[in-house]
Scaffold this active site. Sequence first.
Site, PDB file in Angstrom:
ATOM      1  N   LYS A   1     -35.446   0.525 -11.694  1.00  0.00           N
ATOM      2  CA  LYS A   1     -34.715   1.572 -11.330  1.00  0.00           C
ATOM      3  C   LYS A   1     -35.061   2.241 -10.018  1.00  0.00           C
ATOM      4  O   LYS A   1     -35.989   1.619  -9.331  1.00  0.00           O
ATOM      5  CB  LYS A   1     -34.911   2.458 -12.513  1.00  0.00           C
ATOM      6  CG  LYS A   1     -34.648   1.956 -14.102  1.00  0.00           C
ATOM      7  CD  LYS A   1     -33.024   1.678 -14.038  1.00  0.00           C
ATOM      8  CE  LYS A   1     -32.599   1.437 -15.721  1.00  0.00           C
ATOM      9  NZ  LYS A   1     -32.892   0.318 -16.426  1.00  0.00           N
TER      10      LYS A   1
HETATM   11  C1  LIG Z   1     -32.487   0.588 -18.061  1.00  0.00           C
HETATM   12  C2  LIG Z   1     -31.377   1.227 -18.666  1.00  0.00           C
HETATM   13  C3  LIG Z   1     -31.739   1.419 -19.994  1.00  0.00           C
HETATM   14  C4  LIG Z   1     -33.008   1.170 -20.745  1.00  0.00           C
HETATM   15  O1  LIG Z   1     -34.193   1.657 -20.165  1.00  0.00           O
HETATM   16  P1  LIG Z   1     -35.647   0.741 -20.763  1.00  0.00           P
HETATM   17  O2  LIG Z   1     -36.710   1.676 -19.961  1.00  0.00           O
HETATM   18  O3  LIG Z   1     -35.461  -0.680 -20.088  1.00  0.00           O
HETATM   19  O4  LIG Z   1     -35.627   0.887 -21.895  1.00  0.00           O
HETATM   20  C5  LIG Z   1     -30.591   2.153 -20.813  1.00  0.00           C
HETATM   21  N1  LIG Z   1     -29.641   2.176 -20.362  1.00  0.00           N
HETATM   22  C6  LIG Z   1     -29.221   2.011 -19.105  1.00  0.00           C
HETATM   23  C7  LIG Z   1     -27.947   2.184 -18.676  1.00  0.00           C
HETATM   24  C8  LIG Z   1     -30.197   1.294 -18.272  1.00  0.00           C
HETATM   25  O5  LIG Z   1     -29.957   0.801 -17.044  1.00  0.00           O
END
Ligand SMILES: *Cc1c(COP(=O)(O)O)cnc(C)c1O
Length: 377
Positions: free
Chosen positions: A185
């Site tokens: 992210k």
């Molecule tokens: C990364 C992501 C998640 C989940 O996040 P985590 O921290 O990996 O549990 C949920 N929804 C979307 C769209 C994502 O890109």
Amino acid sequence: MNMAPFLPFTRPDIDEETIAGVVEVLRSGWLTTGPMARKFEDTLSEFFGGRTVRAFNSGTVTMEVALRMLGIGEGHEVITTPLSWVATANVVLTVGARPVFVDIDPVTRNIDASRIEAAITPRTRAILPVHLAGLPCDLDRIHAIAQQHGLRVIEDAAQAIGSGWNGRRVGSFGDYASFSFHPNKNATSIEGGCLVLPPDADVHMAEKLRLQGVVRSGLDGMEVDVVGGKANLTDVAARVGLGQLARLTEFNERRHALARRYFELFDQTAVAARGVELPVRDFAATNWHMFQIVLPADIRRAAFMQALKDRGIGTGVHYPAIHLFALYRRLGWKDGDFPHAERVGRSIVTLPLFPAMADGDVERVVSAVDAILRTSP
Ligand SMILES: *Cc1c(COP(=O)(O)O)cnc(C)c1O
């Protein structure tokens, strides 16, 4: 074939100050949730315009907690998109409710807000929109629909930290908003996430659901009146997150500059004429979490990705349509249910985009894509 170092599709950028800060936490004698996690929450709250924020150990559990806080479970439906990381729909199943998918707008690749109302039933409790690649959904329309039908909104803003909607930061307004700090992210805490809470939310419930339902009082008091999970963020992770938040503006500006460069260079090629779909040219709202292209039907995605890999360029797939996974097929979904999400899910490719990329890397990717498409049958 190529001597340049391998270019991944993303890579986190952790500076030396953050590394030194992590070492300090490791030496402090307090590793799990403590002062750093609280500081991270305070910094996030400031970032989101003073709203109440709680940190968790993932951006998945944050959505699960929001659903539980709203009492959503068996017999309820939650409207969402079939084109997301599978976590978005999984959390709905986890709490015992049923996801109701609404097809995407193939241009934005986000849930098509104009189709949401037709999916509302007496069992609908919430809308769970996803800002794919950081490009915000039509939040005005979604909130208006929710208000009209007495529904709640939980934004899966996992990819949208720093994105905006009509000049307001995503997460600084609205109902529940969930963010992820996974290493892919725009800001990471290794693993982690945060939940922005609306004014009517019971913050203590969020905290209880985060850690075994426990409430402490005084020096020796402990009570448990609800089943909570194990989803607290460590101070080590929080220290990484703090180092990242401090640089988020810089990171996102760099992502914007790289995205602009992608468009400039792609415009000088024949990829559009070849049927490749570029992302929306948005430089106001999105945080440019990803730069994704959709290949024409006659190009085999795996072969395209392999050809880029042979040239030292990494790519990703974000994401295959959720309703076509075995788990979801078993629950009744099938091919043809959501044609736009299915086509995009089969043909979408994430190209490299991360702050430490050089301008020359973008040139390398675009000329490789162009060359591969020229030689593809
Ligand atoms: C990364 C992501 C998640 C989940 O996040 P985590 O921290 O990996 O549990 C949920 N929804 C979307 C769209 C994502 O890109």
